[in-house]
Design an enzyme around this catalytic site. Structure first.
Site, short mmCIF file in Angstrom:
data_model
loop_
_atom_site.label_atom_id
_atom_site.label_comp_id
_atom_site.label_asym_id
_atom_site.label_seq_id
_atom_site.Cartn_x
_atom_site.Cartn_y
_atom_site.Cartn_z
CG ASP A 6 17.93 -36.51 -33.46
OD1 ASP A 6 18.33 -35.32 -32.98
OD2 ASP A 6 17.37 -37.30 -33.09
CB VAL A 7 23.73 -34.16 -33.51
CG1 VAL A 7 24.73 -34.08 -32.45
CG2 VAL A 7 24.20 -34.57 -34.98
CB THR A 12 24.45 -38.87 -32.94
OG1 THR A 12 24.91 -37.83 -32.24
CG2 THR A 12 24.46 -38.47 -34.67
N GLY A 101 15.35 -25.38 -29.89
CA GLY A 101 16.02 -26.31 -30.33
C GLY A 101 15.40 -26.85 -31.67
CG ASP A 103 16.27 -31.24 -30.23
OD1 ASP A 103 15.93 -30.04 -30.25
OD2 ASP A 103 16.44 -32.17 -29.26
CB THR A 178 19.05 -45.61 -0.04
OG1 THR A 178 19.32 -45.35 1.23
CG2 THR A 178 19.45 -44.28 -0.96
C1 LIG Z 1 16.11 -28.86 -25.05
C2 LIG Z 1 16.96 -29.45 -25.74
C3 LIG Z 1 18.41 -29.87 -25.20
C4 LIG Z 1 16.43 -30.87 -26.08
O1 LIG Z 1 17.30 -31.76 -26.80
C5 LIG Z 1 17.44 -28.78 -27.17
O2 LIG Z 1 16.11 -28.72 -27.74
C6 LIG Z 1 17.89 -27.44 -26.85
O3 LIG Z 1 19.08 -27.45 -26.65
N1 LIG Z 1 16.82 -26.51 -26.91
C7 LIG Z 1 17.31 -25.00 -27.02
C8 LIG Z 1 16.35 -24.32 -25.99
C9 LIG Z 1 14.96 -24.25 -26.48
O4 LIG Z 1 14.69 -25.30 -27.16
O5 LIG Z 1 14.29 -23.35 -26.10
K LIG Z 2 16.59 -35.56 -28.73
#
Ligand SMILES: CC(C)(CO)[C@@H](O)C(=O)NCCC(=O)O
Ligand SMILES: [K+]
Ligand SMILES: Nc1ncnc2c1ncn2[C@@H]1O[C@H](COP(=O)(O)OP(=O)(O)OP(=O)(O)O)[C@@H](O)[C@H]1O
Length: 251
Positions: A6-7, A12, A101, A103, A178
Site C-alpha cells: 500500500d503506497v 508505504t 484512488g 487505496d 498560540t
Molecule cells: C485521496 C488520496 C490521496 C488518499 O490517499 C488518494 O486516494 C488519491 O490520490 N485519490 C485520487 C482522487 C480520488 O480518489 O478521487
Molecule cells: K493510505
C-alpha cells in the site's frame, strides 16, 4: 500467501497474508527516489515471503510505480495492480472510475466484505477521505479533505506567525497560548469534522450506516468521535489482500 503493498503519499505499508489473515507487516516512508531500496531491505526481513507468489500492489503515487514493479518482479513475485473493477461485489459510482484512488477502492472492498452495504470508511492519512458503499453495493467517493499534518503545514506556510508542526498533546478549548490554540484546533477540530461528515453521510444514505475508522491518524481519533463502529488499522492492506486473493495475476 499474498504480499499486500500500500503506497500512500507519506507512508508505504506492506503485509504478508496467509490463510489465517495478516502474518507480518511493516512500513517505510514513501520517499519517491529511495522507496525501492528501503522497501527491498524491509522485505528481506519478511517471514514467509518464500511462500508468496503474488503481490497485490495499491499505489496512489504514480511516480514510484515503475521502480516498485521492477523490485517486486525481481523478487520473483507476480504483480497484481489493484484497480476499480477487481471486486465483483462493489461498483464504482464515479463517472470516471479510474479517477478514484485505488487505496479507497481497497478500503471499500475490505469494509464491504466485513459489513455488507451500506458501510463507510473514514481514512485519516495524508488526506482525510470517506468512502461510502451504499446498500446496492455502489461505492461513492465521499468527501476528500486535507489530513491533519497537511492542513497544519499549509497553515504554517501561509500564516507568518504560525508554526506548521503537529502538537503532541491536545490543547484546551480555552487556549492561553498560540501553541495551545493550534493543538486545540487539531485535537477538537478533526473529531468535530469527522463527526459532522458522518452525520451528513448518514443523512445522504438514509439507512443505518456503520463507519470504520482507519489510517495512521485514526489512532488519534479513536474514542474522540461518536458513532464509529470500530477502528481497523490495516483495513487498506486487508482490502488489497482480499482483492489480490480473489484474482489470478495478469500474465
Ligand atoms: C485521496 C488520496 C490521496 C488518499 O490517499 C488518494 O486516494 C488519491 O490520490 N485519490 C485520487 C482522487 C480520488 O480518489 O478521487
Ligand atoms: K493510505
Ligand atoms: N496529533 C495528531 N492529531 C491528529 N492526527 C495526527 C496527529 N499526529 C499525526 N496525525 C496524523 O497521523 C498521520 C500519520 O500516519 P502515518 O504516519 O501512518 O501516515 P499516513 O498519513 O496515514 O500515510 P498515507 O497517507 O501515506 O497512507 C498523519 O496523516 C497525520 O495527519
Amino acid at each position: 500467501m499474498i504480499l499486500a503493498v500500500d503506497v500512500g503519499n507519506t507512508v508505504t505499508r506492506v503485509a504478508v497474508f496467509g490463510r489465517e489473515g495478516m502474518e507480518w507487516c511493516g512500513r517505510v516512508p514513501t520517499d519517491c527516489t529511495g522507496l525501492p531500496g528501503s522497501l527491498g531491505r524491509l522485505l528481506q526481513e519478511a517471514p514467509g515471503l518464500e511462500e508468496v507468489q503474488v503481490a497485490g500492489v495499491c499505489s496512489v503515487v504514480p511516480k514510484v510505480d515503475p521502480d516498485l514493479r521492477t523490485l517486486i518482479r525481481e523478487m520473483g513475485l507476480q504483480v497484481l495492480e489493484i484497480r476499480p473493477g477487481l471486486s465483483a461485489d462493489i461498483r464504482v459510482g464515479y463517472t470516471m472510475p479510474e479517477e478514484l484512488g485505488v487505496d479507497r477502492y481497497a478500503n471499500a472492498a475490505a469494509a464491504y466484505h466485513r459489513y455488507g452495504g451500506p458501510v463507510a470508511v473514514v481514512d485519516v492519512g495524508t488526506a482525510l477521505t470517506m468512502e461510502i458503499v451504499d446498500e446496492r453495493g455502489v461505492l461513492w467517493g465521499g468527501p476528500i479533505f486535507p489530513g491533519p499534518e497537511v492542513a497544519l503545514r499549509g497553515l504554517g506556510e501561509h500564516a507568518a506567525r504560525l508554526q506548521g508542526r503537529l502538537p503532541d498533546a491536545a490543547g484546551p478549548m480555552l487556549a492561553s497560548s498560540t501553541a495551545e490554540g493550534i493543538s486545540a484546533g487539531v485535537a477538537h477540530g478533526y473529531p468535530a469534522l469527522v463527526e459532522g461528515l458522518i452525520s451528513r453521510a448518514r443523512d445522504a444514505v438514509s439507512v443505518p450506516l456503520p463507519v470504520i475508522l482507519t489510517g495512521g491518524g485514526g489512532s488519534r481519533l479513536q474514542g474522540q468521535v461518536a458513532g464509529i463502529a470500530e477502528r481497523i488499522p490495516h483495513l487498506t492492506l486487508e482490502g488489497i489482500a482480499l482483492l489480490a486473493g480473489n484474482r489470478s495475476p495478469a500474465p
